[in-house]
Design a protein around this motif. Structure first.
Motif, PDB file in Angstrom:
ATOM      1  N   ALA A  55       0.828  -1.208   0.000  1.00 41.52           N
ATOM      2  CA  ALA A  55       0.000   0.000   0.000  1.00 41.52           C
ATOM      3  C   ALA A  55       0.862   1.257   0.000  1.00 41.52           C
ATOM      4  O   ALA A  55       0.547   2.243  -0.687  1.00 41.52           O
ATOM      5  N   ARG A  56       1.933   1.249   0.753  1.00 42.72           N
ATOM      6  CA  ARG A  56       2.857   2.386   0.770  1.00 42.72           C
ATOM      7  C   ARG A  56       3.398   2.686  -0.624  1.00 42.72           C
ATOM      8  O   ARG A  56       3.624   3.844  -0.991  1.00 42.72           O
ATOM      9  N   GLU A  57       3.595   1.626  -1.405  1.00 41.44           N
ATOM     10  CA  GLU A  57       4.118   1.778  -2.757  1.00 41.44           C
ATOM     11  C   GLU A  57       3.032   2.042  -3.791  1.00 41.44           C
ATOM     12  O   GLU A  57       3.311   2.080  -4.986  1.00 41.44           O
ATOM     13  N   GLY A  58       1.789   2.212  -3.328  1.00 38.65           N
ATOM     14  CA  GLY A  58       0.719   2.617  -4.232  1.00 38.65           C
ATOM     15  C   GLY A  58      -0.215   1.531  -4.692  1.00 38.65           C
ATOM     16  O   GLY A  58      -1.119   1.777  -5.505  1.00 38.65           O
ATOM     17  N   ALA A  59      -0.052   0.298  -4.193  1.00 40.65           N
ATOM     18  CA  ALA A  59      -0.925  -0.794  -4.604  1.00 40.65           C
ATOM     19  C   ALA A  59      -2.221  -0.785  -3.797  1.00 40.65           C
ATOM     20  O   ALA A  59      -2.235  -0.452  -2.606  1.00 40.65           O
ATOM     21  N   ASN A  60      -3.295  -1.151  -4.452  1.00 39.67           N
ATOM     22  CA  ASN A  60      -4.568  -1.394  -3.785  1.00 39.67           C
ATOM     23  C   ASN A  60      -4.556  -2.844  -3.313  1.00 39.67           C
ATOM     24  O   ASN A  60      -4.119  -3.731  -4.061  1.00 39.67           O
ATOM     25  N   VAL A  61      -5.038  -3.091  -2.104  1.00 41.30           N
ATOM     26  CA  VAL A  61      -4.761  -4.394  -1.483  1.00 41.30           C
ATOM     27  C   VAL A  61      -6.025  -5.067  -0.967  1.00 41.30           C
ATOM     28  O   VAL A  61      -6.813  -4.468  -0.229  1.00 41.30           O
ATOM     29  N   ALA A  62      -6.200  -6.336  -1.370  1.00 39.53           N
ATOM     30  CA  ALA A  62      -7.227  -7.198  -0.788  1.00 39.53           C
ATOM     31  C   ALA A  62      -6.566  -8.032   0.305  1.00 39.53           C
ATOM     32  O   ALA A  62      -5.495  -8.604   0.105  1.00 39.53           O
ATOM     33  N   LEU A  63      -7.221  -8.085   1.452  1.00 42.83           N
ATOM     34  CA  LEU A  63      -6.658  -8.720   2.647  1.00 42.83           C
ATOM     35  C   LEU A  63      -7.441  -9.989   2.977  1.00 42.83           C
ATOM     36  O   LEU A  63      -8.648  -9.930   3.198  1.00 42.83           O
ATOM     37  N   ALA A  64      -6.748 -11.109   3.016  1.00 39.56           N
ATOM     38  CA  ALA A  64      -7.406 -12.385   3.285  1.00 39.56           C
ATOM     39  C   ALA A  64      -6.780 -13.065   4.496  1.00 39.56           C
ATOM     40  O   ALA A  64      -5.558 -13.108   4.643  1.00 39.56           O
ATOM     41  N   ALA A  65      -7.616 -13.570   5.369  1.00 42.91           N
ATOM     42  CA  ALA A  65      -7.223 -14.360   6.538  1.00 42.91           C
ATOM     43  C   ALA A  65      -8.522 -14.766   7.229  1.00 42.91           C
ATOM     44  O   ALA A  65      -9.619 -14.409   6.782  1.00 42.91           O
ATOM     45  N   ARG A  66      -8.407 -15.482   8.340  1.00 41.43           N
ATOM     46  CA  ARG A  66      -9.611 -15.910   9.047  1.00 41.43           C
ATOM     47  C   ARG A  66     -10.126 -14.863  10.015  1.00 41.43           C
ATOM     48  O   ARG A  66     -11.323 -14.816  10.309  1.00 41.43           O
ATOM     49  N   ARG A  67      -9.253 -13.976  10.523  1.00 38.91           N
ATOM     50  CA  ARG A  67      -9.645 -13.039  11.578  1.00 38.91           C
ATOM     51  C   ARG A  67     -10.139 -11.723  10.967  1.00 38.91           C
ATOM     52  O   ARG A  67      -9.381 -10.800  10.719  1.00 38.91           O
TER      53      ARG A  67
END
Length: 243
Positions: free
Chosen positions: A26-38
């Motif tokens: 994200a710092r480098e400008g990417a849009n981010v999808a976050l996956a995990a159980r919590r």
């Protein structure tokens, strides 16, 4: 090399290497999808990244052991973002120890998370990465390169990850997809908390690799637009002392 305006999906993003990888991307400008159980932890991280870096974020709670859930994770990411440029296969566990004492449940947890989950996510993402000439980054391990007497079963899963990744590199590289493996040694994270003392509690700050250092290596591999970073080894400087 750039991550600006790219769309990335990170598994195991609720803590440790995955969490810091999401921050660096994200710092480098990417849009981010976050996956995990919590889910709650993912929501907090998503808000942080959107506020700090002005990027798009997406929370996709997922147990990577569930094939249908993983397929939905990738499908939702592409539907919401419109494309997928980077997949970081980071989710993993390291329970167990002596083979004679490893329970069937521990064995299956490691195999289903470290092997099946990586396969499911990769398989679902490949068609989308082909469309974008994207990058597929696997979090391997020192244990996937050298014998690990303290936990042979975990080591076997990481040998599988490296073998799979490098063979896949030969298969989909000609289609324009970069495939990279990042191999850390001990990292101060929640790793091993399932059956022992977590590395973040066992090691003092500065004693071993920090998760943000691994995240920087992952981001470097993920930012390639023409070349492939075949493999990055990230070891603490005294790792081979006494060998």
């Amino acid at each position: 090399m750039t991550l600006q305006d790219k769309y990335a999906l990170v598994t195991g993003a609720s803590a440790g290497i995955g969490e810091d990888t999401a921050r660096v991307l994200a710092r480098e400008g990417a849009n981010v999808a976050l996956a995990a159980r919590r889910e709650e932890r993912l929501e907090g991280l998503a808000d942080e990244l959107a506020s700090a870096f002005g990027v798009e974020t997406l929370v996709v709670p997922t147990d990577v052991r569930d094939e249908e859930a993983v397929e939905a994770m990738v499908r939702t990411t592409v539907e919401e973002f419109g494309r997928l440029d980077v997949l970081v296969n980071n989710a993993g566990v390291g329970v167990g120890g002596d083979v004679a004492d490893v329970t069937t449940d521990e064995y299956r947890l490691m195999m289903e998370t470290n092997v099946d989950g990586v396969f499911f996510a990769t398989q679902a993402a490949i068609p989308h990465l082909r469309e974008t000439d994207g990058n597929l980054v696997f979090v391997g391990s020192f244990a996937g390169q050298y014998p690990r007497p303290g936990n042979p079963t975990y080591a076997a899963t990481k040998w599988w990850v490296r073998g799979f990744a490098h063979s896949l590199e030969g298969q989909i590289g000609p289609d324009g997809v970069g495939v990279s493996v990042v191999n850390p040694t001990e990292v101060r994270t929640e790793f091993a908390s399932e059956s022992d003392t977590a590395f973040e509690d066992h090691f003092d700050p500065g004693e071993v690799t920090e998760p943000e250092e691994v995240a920087e290596a992952i981001a470097f591999a993920a930012s390639q637009e023409r070349s492939t970073v075949h493999e990055i080894d990230l070891y603490r400087r005294d790792k081979f002392d006494g060998w």
